[in-house]
Design a protein around this motif. Structure first.
Motif, short mmCIF file in Angstrom:
data_model
loop_
_atom_site.label_atom_id
_atom_site.label_comp_id
_atom_site.label_asym_id
_atom_site.label_seq_id
_atom_site.Cartn_x
_atom_site.Cartn_y
_atom_site.Cartn_z
N GLY A 30 0.82 -1.21 0.00
CA GLY A 30 0.00 0.00 0.00
C GLY A 30 0.85 1.26 0.00
O GLY A 30 1.75 1.42 -0.81
N SER A 32 -3.28 9.27 -5.76
CA SER A 32 -4.09 8.39 -4.91
C SER A 32 -3.70 6.93 -5.20
O SER A 32 -2.97 6.66 -6.14
CB SER A 32 -5.58 8.61 -5.17
OG SER A 32 -5.90 8.27 -6.50
N CYS A 88 -10.52 -5.14 -1.71
CA CYS A 88 -10.24 -4.61 -0.37
C CYS A 88 -11.56 -4.21 0.31
O CYS A 88 -12.35 -3.49 -0.28
CB CYS A 88 -9.31 -3.42 -0.45
SG CYS A 88 -8.78 -2.81 1.15
N ILE A 108 -8.92 -1.60 5.71
CA ILE A 108 -7.53 -1.16 5.67
C ILE A 108 -7.04 -0.82 7.08
O ILE A 108 -7.84 -0.70 8.01
CB ILE A 108 -7.32 0.07 4.75
CG1 ILE A 108 -8.14 1.26 5.25
CG2 ILE A 108 -7.66 -0.26 3.31
CD1 ILE A 108 -7.78 2.58 4.59
N THR A 136 -3.75 1.71 9.04
CA THR A 136 -2.71 2.71 8.82
C THR A 136 -1.55 2.50 9.80
O THR A 136 -0.84 3.44 10.14
CB THR A 136 -3.28 4.15 8.96
OG1 THR A 136 -3.89 4.29 10.24
CG2 THR A 136 -4.28 4.44 7.86
N ILE A 186 -4.65 9.72 6.02
CA ILE A 186 -5.19 9.57 4.67
C ILE A 186 -6.71 9.71 4.71
O ILE A 186 -7.32 9.66 5.77
CB ILE A 186 -4.84 8.20 4.05
CG1 ILE A 186 -5.41 7.04 4.89
CG2 ILE A 186 -3.35 8.05 3.84
CD1 ILE A 186 -5.33 5.68 4.22
N ALA A 188 -9.98 7.65 3.05
CA ALA A 188 -10.27 6.33 2.50
C ALA A 188 -11.72 6.29 2.03
O ALA A 188 -12.63 6.60 2.79
CB ALA A 188 -10.02 5.24 3.54
N SER A 221 -9.72 0.61 9.81
CA SER A 221 -11.04 0.99 9.32
C SER A 221 -12.05 -0.09 9.71
O SER A 221 -11.68 -1.22 10.01
CB SER A 221 -11.03 1.14 7.80
OG SER A 221 -11.04 -0.13 7.17
N VAL A 265 -10.91 0.11 -2.35
CA VAL A 265 -10.81 1.35 -1.58
C VAL A 265 -9.87 2.29 -2.32
O VAL A 265 -8.86 1.86 -2.88
CB VAL A 265 -10.32 1.10 -0.13
CG1 VAL A 265 -8.92 0.51 -0.11
CG2 VAL A 265 -10.38 2.37 0.71
N GLU A 275 -7.45 5.38 -1.65
CA GLU A 275 -6.77 6.13 -0.60
C GLU A 275 -6.26 7.44 -1.20
O GLU A 275 -5.58 7.44 -2.22
CB GLU A 275 -5.61 5.32 -0.02
CG GLU A 275 -6.09 4.06 0.67
CD GLU A 275 -4.97 3.23 1.27
OE1 GLU A 275 -5.29 2.36 2.10
OE2 GLU A 275 -3.78 3.44 0.93
N SER A 307 -5.39 13.15 3.09
CA SER A 307 -6.35 13.47 4.13
C SER A 307 -7.05 14.79 3.81
O SER A 307 -6.43 15.75 3.38
CB SER A 307 -5.61 13.59 5.47
OG SER A 307 -6.51 13.84 6.51
#
Length: 110
Positions: A26, A38, A44, A47, A49, A56, A58, A80, A89, A91, A94
């Motif tokens: 990832g 991204s 998926c 996830i 982090t 991020i 998501a 998540s 997903v 990503e 943020s």
């Protein structure tokens, strides 16, 4: 590849992670996302982090690229929810999900 929703471009540089090794890695080891960048992870439905150096956004999508769940600001060291029905997903940086909501459809193009 680029990604848009509701007439607005979300990402101009969508990278993909469709293999086991690329999905496992990832965004780990990176210090951030470049503007417009991204990562689309498929398949998926959840996830984490852990070990990431930056927060991020998501966006979990179903098979028709409709938003099932989104987190606009997911900090490092979080997991998540398991999003049932999610096929992938996206990503993003943020704070990139302003204006998006559950049910919106994302469009991907070359």
């Amino acid at each position: 590849m680029k990604c848009s929703a509701n007439g607005a471009v979300l990402s101009t540089d969508v990278k993909t992670a469709f293999t086991l090794s690329s999905r496992s890695k990832g965004l780990l080891g990176r210090s951030g996302l470049k503007p417009g960048e991204s990562l689309l992870i498929k398949p998926c439905a959840q996830i984490h982090t852990f070990f990431m150096k930056f927060p991020i956004a998501a966006v979990f999508l179903d098979k028709n690229n409709r938003i099932l769940y989104l987190s606009d600001r997911m900090p490092p060291w979080r997991i998540s929810p398991l999003v049932f029905g999610a096929g992938c997903v996206l990503e993003l940086a943020s704070g990139s999900c302003g204006g998006l909501k559950k049910g919106d459809r994302l469009e991907f193009s070359d």
